[in-house]
Design a protein around this motif. Structure first.
Motif, PDB file in Angstrom:
ATOM      1  N   UNK A   1       5.025  -8.399   4.306  1.00  0.00           N
ATOM      2  CA  UNK A   1       4.176  -7.863   5.043  1.00  0.00           C
ATOM      3  C   UNK A   1       4.389  -6.211   5.282  1.00  0.00           C
ATOM      4  N   UNK A   2       5.524  -5.797   5.651  1.00  0.00           N
ATOM      5  CA  UNK A   2       5.931  -4.562   5.740  1.00  0.00           C
ATOM      6  C   UNK A   2       5.541  -3.687   4.285  1.00  0.00           C
ATOM      7  N   UNK A   3       5.615  -4.086   3.320  1.00  0.00           N
ATOM      8  CA  UNK A   3       5.315  -3.491   1.978  1.00  0.00           C
ATOM      9  C   UNK A   3       3.690  -3.455   1.891  1.00  0.00           C
ATOM     10  N   UNK A   4       3.247  -4.485   2.517  1.00  0.00           N
ATOM     11  CA  UNK A   4       1.781  -4.490   2.014  1.00  0.00           C
ATOM     12  C   UNK A   4       1.117  -3.574   3.165  1.00  0.00           C
ATOM     13  N   UNK A   5       1.601  -3.372   4.343  1.00  0.00           N
ATOM     14  CA  UNK A   5       1.007  -2.385   5.357  1.00  0.00           C
ATOM     15  C   UNK A   5       1.391  -0.864   4.813  1.00  0.00           C
ATOM     16  N   UNK A   6       2.523  -0.885   4.285  1.00  0.00           N
ATOM     17  CA  UNK A   6       2.729   0.547   3.586  1.00  0.00           C
ATOM     18  C   UNK A   6       1.806   0.950   2.586  1.00  0.00           C
ATOM     19  N   UNK A   7       1.517   0.125   1.651  1.00  0.00           N
ATOM     20  CA  UNK A   7       0.594   0.371   0.692  1.00  0.00           C
ATOM     21  C   UNK A   7      -0.781   0.698   1.201  1.00  0.00           C
ATOM     22  N   UNK A   8      -1.054   0.010   2.273  1.00  0.00           N
ATOM     23  CA  UNK A   8      -2.441   0.350   2.907  1.00  0.00           C
ATOM     24  C   UNK A   8      -2.516   1.588   3.509  1.00  0.00           C
ATOM     25  N   UNK A   9      -1.386   2.066   4.202  1.00  0.00           N
ATOM     26  CA  UNK A   9      -1.503   3.423   4.766  1.00  0.00           C
ATOM     27  C   UNK A   9      -1.296   4.317   3.775  1.00  0.00           C
ATOM     28  N   UNK A  10      -0.489   4.075   2.630  1.00  0.00           N
ATOM     29  CA  UNK A  10      -0.385   4.986   1.496  1.00  0.00           C
ATOM     30  C   UNK A  10      -1.850   5.140   0.957  1.00  0.00           C
ATOM     31  N   UNK A  11      -2.620   4.399   0.835  1.00  0.00           N
ATOM     32  CA  UNK A  11      -3.960   4.536   0.292  1.00  0.00           C
ATOM     33  C   UNK A  11      -4.656   5.312   1.074  1.00  0.00           C
ATOM     34  N   UNK A  12      -4.763   5.042   2.549  1.00  0.00           N
ATOM     35  CA  UNK A  12      -5.467   5.649   3.587  1.00  0.00           C
ATOM     36  C   UNK A  12      -5.150   7.307   3.309  1.00  0.00           C
ATOM     37  N   UNK A  13      -4.022   7.632   3.360  1.00  0.00           N
ATOM     38  CA  UNK A  13      -3.504   9.043   3.406  1.00  0.00           C
ATOM     39  C   UNK A  13      -3.881   9.560   2.042  1.00  0.00           C
ATOM     40  N   UNK A  14      -3.790   8.937   0.947  1.00  0.00           N
ATOM     41  CA  UNK A  14      -4.156   9.353  -0.273  1.00  0.00           C
ATOM     42  C   UNK A  14      -5.793   9.681  -0.511  1.00  0.00           C
ATOM     43  N   UNK A  15      -6.388   8.799  -0.137  1.00  0.00           N
ATOM     44  CA  UNK A  15      -8.039   8.569   0.099  1.00  0.00           C
ATOM     45  C   UNK A  15      -8.362  10.081   0.729  1.00  0.00           C
ATOM     46  N   UNK A  16      -7.632  10.353   2.086  1.00  0.00           N
ATOM     47  CA  UNK A  16      -7.828  11.378   2.958  1.00  0.00           C
ATOM     48  C   UNK A  16      -7.665  12.781   2.375  1.00  0.00           C
ATOM     49  N   UNK A  17      -6.987  12.777   1.077  1.00  0.00           N
ATOM     50  CA  UNK A  17      -6.661  13.929   0.420  1.00  0.00           C
ATOM     51  C   UNK A  17      -5.378  14.739   1.066  1.00  0.00           C
ATOM     52  N   UNK A  18      -4.724  14.060   2.048  1.00  0.00           N
ATOM     53  CA  UNK A  18      -3.599  14.616   2.542  1.00  0.00           C
ATOM     54  C   UNK A  18      -2.335  15.002   1.733  1.00  0.00           C
ATOM     55  N   UNK A  19      -2.244  14.578   0.435  1.00  0.00           N
ATOM     56  CA  UNK A  19      -1.361  14.714  -0.438  1.00  0.00           C
ATOM     57  C   UNK A  19      -1.664  16.008  -1.210  1.00  0.00           C
ATOM     58  N   UNK A  20      -2.855  16.551  -1.092  1.00  0.00           N
ATOM     59  CA  UNK A  20      -3.379  17.529  -1.808  1.00  0.00           C
ATOM     60  C   UNK A  20      -2.995  18.960  -1.134  1.00  0.00           C
ATOM     61  N   UNK A  21      -2.314  20.072  -2.041  1.00  0.00           N
ATOM     62  CA  UNK A  21      -1.972  21.055  -1.481  1.00  0.00           C
ATOM     63  C   UNK A  21      -3.169  21.855  -0.947  1.00  0.00           C
ATOM     64  N   UNK A  22      -3.217  22.486   0.219  1.00  0.00           N
ATOM     65  CA  UNK A  22      -4.332  23.574   0.462  1.00  0.00           C
ATOM     66  C   UNK A  22      -3.677  24.852   0.396  1.00  0.00           C
ATOM     67  N   UNK A  23      -3.851  25.357  -0.793  1.00  0.00           N
ATOM     68  CA  UNK A  23      -3.145  26.690  -0.900  1.00  0.00           C
ATOM     69  C   UNK A  23      -3.717  27.898  -0.224  1.00  0.00           C
ATOM     70  N   UNK A  24      -4.933  28.027  -0.028  1.00  0.00           N
ATOM     71  CA  UNK A  24      -5.585  29.133   0.607  1.00  0.00           C
ATOM     72  C   UNK A  24      -5.399  28.882   2.382  1.00  0.00           C
ATOM     73  N   UNK A  25      -5.923  27.802   2.870  1.00  0.00           N
ATOM     74  CA  UNK A  25      -5.832  27.646   4.420  1.00  0.00           C
ATOM     75  C   UNK A  25      -4.423  27.147   4.890  1.00  0.00           C
ATOM     76  N   UNK A  26      -3.392  26.653   3.824  1.00  0.00           N
ATOM     77  CA  UNK A  26      -2.287  26.393   4.116  1.00  0.00           C
ATOM     78  C   UNK A  26      -1.196  27.217   3.920  1.00  0.00           C
ATOM     79  N   UNK A  27      -1.094  27.820   2.615  1.00  0.00           N
ATOM     80  CA  UNK A  27       0.154  28.526   2.360  1.00  0.00           C
ATOM     81  C   UNK A  27      -0.492  30.075   2.428  1.00  0.00           C
TER      82      UNK A  27
END
Length: 278
Positions: free
Chosen positions: A163-189
């Motif tokens: 159940x913990x693993x499934x919850x992690x996979x669901x959270x990982x998918x949400x973060x990925x779909x939201x684009x939070x793993x993509x580096x924002x070079x202009x506004x970020x760095x």
């Protein structure tokens, strides 16, 4: 022709024979010695998952391209069941390591003895392992046994862990779909680069005018702030490409800060090693 189906007993037997195997999405991945030695995260990161399902960890810390390449190292398939793969205890977690012997062959060495909790409570489960370094060690004739690869009882049931693993996979998918793993070079760095440039410029101007204390102050700020970017680069958090991030980190840390980023990454990995529950 597909890859053969392996039993848990066969996986254990191959590990005892000296192979480094882990499970990735119901496939058995064999890690060559050359891969183990060159792994950017260090050999221990792999050795602690020998005999275990590393799917969640591989997904979290490796690019899609790297994960596709890993499939080329699959030597078998396994049935994981409703609650996932039943893990084996990695030999390194009971003090066993493979090293080159005097005869030029890889042999088992027992570098530490294990101490288990005498009780099985939530605060001190019997699956908790403490390694006590041996005063001296030599090559062993037999090495770890099938019994030593079996995990002790855990306060978390297989169902709960699944159940913990499934919850992690669901959270990982949400973060990925939201684009939070993509580096924002202009506004970020972008603002970071402006701040670093400002500190360096003020330090240089102050030095040229003989204001040494002021120059040293802003030079310190420049170096201090730069370490945050080096930290991100060390964890592949900027371009997500190991070679590019490491080269930029070497340029910034080694030449501007006088710090070996390779040493820092290795030390930080060692500091993150803690008692692992099976």
């Amino acid at each position: 022709m597909g890859i053969p189906l392996w039993t848990r007993e066969k996986v254990a037997a191959r590990i005892l024979a000296g192979e480094n195997l882990f499970i990735l999405r119901d496939q058995v991945i064999r890690i060559p010695q050359s891969w183990l030695e060159a792994h950017p995260g260090g050999a221990l990161a792999i050795l602690h998952f020998v005999g275990r399902d590393a799917t969640d960890e591989v997904s979290a810390f490796h690019s899609d391209d790297t994960q596709r390449r890993m499939k080329g190292y699959a030597v078998g398939a396994v049935e994981v069941g409703d609650y996932g793969w039943e893990p084996l205890l990695p030999p390194v977690m009971s003090g066993w390591v493979r090293k080159m012997g005097k005869d030029g062959k890889q042999r088992w060495y027992n570098e530490a003895s294990t101490v288990h909790s005498s009780v099985n409570t939530e605060r001190s489960p019997s699956s908790q392992i403490l390694l006590v370094k041996a005063d001296s060690f030599a090559a062993e004739l037999e090495g770890p046994t099938l019994e030593s690869l079996q995990c002790g009882p855990s306060p978390l049931s297989a169902k709960t862990q699944a159940q913990h693993s499934a919850a992690y996979k669901a959270l990982h998918k949400r973060v990925t779909d939201a684009g939070l793993f993509k580096t924002r070079y202009i506004t970020g760095y972008g603002p970071e680069v402006v701040r670093y440039t400002m500190f360096a410029t003020i330090a240089a101007i102050a030095y040229s005018k003989g204001w040494l204390v002021t120059s040293a102050f802003f030079l310190g700020l420049f170096w201090h702030q730069l370490t945050f970017t080096v930290h991100d680069l060390g964890h592949l958090g900027v371009t997500h490409v190991w070679t590019i991030d490491r080269l930029i980190a070497i340029f910034l840390a080694d030449f501007f800060g006088g710090l070996s980023v390779g040493w820092w990454v290795d030390v930080s990995i060692l500091l993150l090693k803690f008692i692992i529950f099976c």
